[in-house]
Scaffold this motif. Structure first.
Motif, PDB file in Angstrom:
ATOM      1  N   GLU A 199     -16.611  -8.429  90.393  1.00  0.00           N
ATOM      2  CA  GLU A 199     -17.529  -9.180  91.262  1.00  0.00           C
ATOM      3  C   GLU A 199     -18.965  -9.187  90.722  1.00  0.00           C
ATOM      4  O   GLU A 199     -19.894  -9.591  91.419  1.00  0.00           O
ATOM      5  N   GLY A 200     -19.143  -8.712  89.472  1.00  0.00           N
ATOM      6  CA  GLY A 200     -20.495  -8.657  88.910  1.00  0.00           C
ATOM      7  C   GLY A 200     -20.751  -9.772  87.909  1.00  0.00           C
ATOM      8  O   GLY A 200     -19.844 -10.511  87.527  1.00  0.00           O
ATOM      9  N   ALA A 204     -25.803 -10.169  83.179  1.00  0.00           N
ATOM     10  CA  ALA A 204     -27.013  -9.716  83.890  1.00  0.00           C
ATOM     11  C   ALA A 204     -27.894  -8.809  83.039  1.00  0.00           C
ATOM     12  O   ALA A 204     -29.113  -8.939  83.033  1.00  0.00           O
ATOM     13  N   ILE A 205     -27.289  -7.876  82.309  1.00  0.00           N
ATOM     14  CA  ILE A 205     -28.079  -6.914  81.514  1.00  0.00           C
ATOM     15  C   ILE A 205     -27.577  -6.940  80.065  1.00  0.00           C
ATOM     16  O   ILE A 205     -26.379  -6.777  79.818  1.00  0.00           O
ATOM     17  N   PRO A 206     -28.511  -7.141  79.106  1.00  0.00           N
ATOM     18  CA  PRO A 206     -28.063  -7.242  77.697  1.00  0.00           C
ATOM     19  C   PRO A 206     -27.859  -5.873  77.038  1.00  0.00           C
ATOM     20  O   PRO A 206     -28.646  -5.468  76.186  1.00  0.00           O
ATOM     21  N   ASN A 240     -25.443  -2.473  95.993  1.00  0.00           N
ATOM     22  CA  ASN A 240     -24.060  -2.813  95.666  1.00  0.00           C
ATOM     23  C   ASN A 240     -23.942  -3.924  94.633  1.00  0.00           C
ATOM     24  O   ASN A 240     -23.167  -3.854  93.683  1.00  0.00           O
ATOM     25  N   LYS A 241     -24.756  -4.963  94.827  1.00  0.00           N
ATOM     26  CA  LYS A 241     -24.722  -6.133  93.932  1.00  0.00           C
ATOM     27  C   LYS A 241     -25.194  -5.735  92.527  1.00  0.00           C
ATOM     28  O   LYS A 241     -24.585  -6.114  91.514  1.00  0.00           O
ATOM     29  N   GLU A 242     -26.286  -4.922  92.477  1.00  0.00           N
ATOM     30  CA  GLU A 242     -26.806  -4.481  91.178  1.00  0.00           C
ATOM     31  C   GLU A 242     -25.798  -3.589  90.447  1.00  0.00           C
ATOM     32  O   GLU A 242     -25.622  -3.704  89.234  1.00  0.00           O
ATOM     33  N   LEU A 243     -25.114  -2.716  91.197  1.00  0.00           N
ATOM     34  CA  LEU A 243     -24.120  -1.827  90.599  1.00  0.00           C
ATOM     35  C   LEU A 243     -22.977  -2.646  89.970  1.00  0.00           C
ATOM     36  O   LEU A 243     -22.518  -2.369  88.860  1.00  0.00           O
TER      37      LEU A 243
END
Ligand code: KG4
Ligand code: ZN
Length: 355
Positions: A199-200, A204-206, A240-243
């Motif tokens: 669900e991520g 988002a993060i390189p 939760n979303k960031e995790l």
């Protein structure tokens, strides 16, 4: 000793035993390909409490479980003890105490039934798991990704494995498990990261893709694991979303590295088939991306069912069956070993060739 009389053309039934880490497993395998039984007793729930495998606890648990598991495997296979032609057993790499339990049991059974012992390499057996479900043309490139190992091989036949590269530090599974621990997720973390990543946002993060040079087939995962630690120091208490985004981005960095290196190895060795095996081969994104990227290049990808990716004795019986067929058996003086080592050094003085 009851000699390998069934070698020529007739079918063979091997009892197989696996106890290298935290699964106690026994299986009965016919001709290296047919699973007559495969019993796996996992200790995950016990080690979960400690956030990882505790070797001494693993050994003690193997001692408790090994005979009931072996008895159950023989019973479920439907064959009689006197119809077992040999005993295949993992003798490394793995936890020495844990290996000793399976190895001693296998030796006692082989001695008691007067049948050959076949010492099997756990990593090579992970790739042999594929023969339980598929016919794969040789040669192929094999990627073994587990909690303790990440290695690439050129596999020339059922029993010929040439190591092309391996991790210089953490294994891919270890990188999943350790990063999960940093994020406060339960052990084994690979499974948890896989779940949350669904669900991520993968972009988002390189996170870095380590060692993506064409000059080596080696891997390195400790850097990307540390980058999760640094990221969380800068961005503490993710919601939760960031995790889920961290999990998806981290998983993508590991999976992309594994797939790109495997593709490189396949191309350089001019092979048209790739086998991906070991516990991390259960990862849904690895299964998806490897098919996507490799099949685009005309390379077929074979990944065993999840039950044959995580540690199991069926895979030991598969490789053991092919070794038995070509006459490779072991002496009762066979010793366990803890880390992967070059083929020529393995089992020195304890492997014999009878055919
Ligand atoms: O092959 P295996 O059962 O045991 C070893 O020989 O190490 O592999 C266990 C490893 C663990 O690190 C676990 O986190 C990882 O496989 N694993 C996964 C997944 N399922 C198991 N890693 C990522 N995604 C998964 N779905
Ligand atoms: Zn394994």
């Amino acid at each position: 000793m009851k000699e390998s009389s069934k070698i020529d053309g007739m079918s063979s039934n091997l009892l197989a035993i696996e106890s290298s880490c935290d699964e106690t497993s026994a299986a009965v395998i016919q001709d290296g390909t047919k699973v007559l039984s495969n019993i796996v007793a996992s200790q995950i729930d016990i080690h979960k409490e400690y956030g990882g495998v505790v070797p001494e606890i693993a050994s003690r648990k193997h001692v408790e479980l090994i005979m009931p598991v072996v008895d159950k495997a023989i019973k479920e296979s439907g064959i009689k003890r006197e119809d077992i032609d040999g005993v295949a057993v993992t003798h490394g790499p793995g936890l020495i105490g844990a290996l000793m339990v399976g190895l001693s049991t296998a030796k006692a059974i082989a001695f008691g039934l007067n049948i050959p012992l076949i010492g099997v390499n756990h990593l090579e057996a992970h790739m042999s798991a594929v023969h339980l479900e598929n016919e794969v043309p040789f040669p192929f490139v094999g990627l073994v990704v587990s909690g303790g190992h990440t290695s690439l091989y050129l596999v020339k036949s059922h029993t010929e494995f040439e190591m092309l590269g391996k991790t210089r530090d953490d294994a891919a599974g270890e990188a999943f498990d350790k990063a999960a621990k940093i994020m406060g997720l339960p052990y084994p973390g690979g499974i948890e990261i896989d779940k949350l990543a669904k669900e991520g946002n993968r972009g988002a993060i390189p996170f870095p893709r380590p060692f993506m040079t064409t000059s080596t087939f080696d891997f390195s995962f400790s850097g990307v694991k540390t980058s999760v630690l640094y990221y969380l120091r800068k961005h503490p208490d993710p919601n939760n979303k960031e995790l889920k985004d961290i999990c998806a981005s981290y998983q993508e960095a590991i999976v992309e590295t594994l797939v790109d290196k495997t593709l490189l190895a396949a191309k350089e060795n001019h092979v048209k088939s790739v086998v991906i095996a070991g516990g991390v081969a259960c990862n849904s994104r690895l299964r998806e991306l490897s098919k996507e990227k490799l099949e685009e290049e005309g390379i077929s990808v074979y990944i065993p069912s999840p039950k044959y990716c995580t540690d199991n004795a069926a895979m030991i019986g598969s490789l053991g069956g092919f070794m038995f067929k070509n006459g490779t058996t072991s002496k009762l003086s066979l010793t366990p070993f803890s880390t992967s080592r070059p083929k020529q050094a393995r089992g020195r003085g304890s492997q014999t060739k009878t055919a």
